[in-house]
Scaffold this active site. Sequence first.
Site, PDB file in Angstrom:
ATOM      1  N   HIS A  17      13.741 -15.983 -10.749  1.00 55.11           N
ATOM      2  CA  HIS A  17      12.878 -17.157 -10.576  1.00 55.11           C
ATOM      3  C   HIS A  17      13.396 -18.315 -11.435  1.00 55.11           C
ATOM      4  O   HIS A  17      13.483 -19.451 -10.984  1.00 55.11           O
ATOM      5  CB  HIS A  17      11.440 -16.862 -11.043  1.00 55.11           C
ATOM      6  CG  HIS A  17      10.677 -15.850 -10.252  1.00 55.11           C
ATOM      7  ND1 HIS A  17      10.050 -14.772 -10.825  1.00 55.11           N
ATOM      8  CD2 HIS A  17      10.412 -15.750  -8.929  1.00 55.11           C
ATOM      9  CE1 HIS A  17       9.433 -14.060  -9.902  1.00 55.11           C
ATOM     10  NE2 HIS A  17       9.644 -14.625  -8.733  1.00 55.11           N
ATOM     11  N   LYS A  41      -7.386  -8.697  -5.821  1.00 56.49           N
ATOM     12  CA  LYS A  41      -6.173  -7.885  -5.976  1.00 56.49           C
ATOM     13  C   LYS A  41      -5.552  -8.205  -7.338  1.00 56.49           C
ATOM     14  O   LYS A  41      -4.924  -9.247  -7.505  1.00 56.49           O
ATOM     15  CB  LYS A  41      -5.193  -8.253  -4.843  1.00 56.49           C
ATOM     16  CG  LYS A  41      -4.123  -7.202  -4.584  1.00 56.49           C
ATOM     17  CD  LYS A  41      -3.262  -7.608  -3.404  1.00 56.49           C
ATOM     18  CE  LYS A  41      -1.919  -8.122  -3.870  1.00 56.49           C
ATOM     19  NZ  LYS A  41      -1.102  -8.748  -2.861  1.00 56.49           N
ATOM     20  N   ARG A  90      16.503 -14.034  -1.153  1.00 52.95           N
ATOM     21  CA  ARG A  90      17.431 -13.024  -1.666  1.00 52.95           C
ATOM     22  C   ARG A  90      18.156 -12.313  -0.538  1.00 52.95           C
ATOM     23  O   ARG A  90      19.355 -12.133  -0.560  1.00 52.95           O
ATOM     24  CB  ARG A  90      16.665 -11.978  -2.495  1.00 52.95           C
ATOM     25  CG  ARG A  90      16.264 -12.458  -3.847  1.00 52.95           C
ATOM     26  CD  ARG A  90      15.202 -11.575  -4.458  1.00 52.95           C
ATOM     27  NE  ARG A  90      13.958 -11.666  -3.708  1.00 52.95           N
ATOM     28  CZ  ARG A  90      12.821 -11.125  -4.091  1.00 52.95           C
ATOM     29  NH1 ARG A  90      12.760 -10.430  -5.195  1.00 52.95           N
ATOM     30  NH2 ARG A  90      11.731 -11.274  -3.357  1.00 52.95           N
ATOM     31  N   SER A 128      10.020  -8.972  -9.347  1.00 45.45           N
ATOM     32  CA  SER A 128       8.951  -8.700 -10.320  1.00 45.45           C
ATOM     33  C   SER A 128       8.528  -7.239 -10.247  1.00 45.45           C
ATOM     34  O   SER A 128       8.183  -6.638 -11.267  1.00 45.45           O
ATOM     35  CB  SER A 128       7.747  -9.599 -10.047  1.00 45.45           C
ATOM     36  OG  SER A 128       8.095 -10.948 -10.212  1.00 45.45           O
TER      37      SER A 128
END
Length: 155
Positions: A17, A41, A90, A128
């Site tokens: 990032h 969530k 990516r 992540s």
Amino acid sequence: MKRAVFPGSFDPITIGHEDIIRRALPLFDEIIIAVGYNSTKSGMFDPDYRMDLIREVFKNESKIKVDKYQSLTVDYCKEKDAKFILRGLRTSSDFEFERGIGQVNRMMATDIETVFMLTAPEYTAISSSIVRDVLRHNGNLKGLLPNCILNKINF
Ligand code: ADP
């Protein structure tokens, strides 16, 4: 004022990032890194803590702002008067996912463009979720997290 929003979960921010954001800095007058979260969530890190980590990484960058939001990304962009959404790509699966989101966002707001930047090859494997796995098992995070938060992150 060319203002972009870089939306994401940033749970937590990774070196991938950071790389995209630093490379995008010359393109915009301001980049708002916006932590999107959902009250139903919960992630590994609280949204405010995710913002603290991002602020630490960009503490010397006056063009970077850090915020959090829960609404639709295009509504958030309108609220902030941002005409660009920044995203990183990516892999081809990122592309398929982003294409859908980007096209629907454009249907909802034709004046907001999504700008994609390709990941530097050395960061393609970093996500992540991998960082969270390494953290859970007390692994070495060097090369995965921005250097300045390596010793600060705790959960
Ligand atoms: P989201 O849950 O919205 O996918 P992320 O925090 O995982 O949020 O990612 C935010 C943006 O950063 C996405 O555009 C994603 O493709 C990009 N990104 C994630 N990891 C990397 C990386 N290693 N290199 C470049 N871009 C990345």
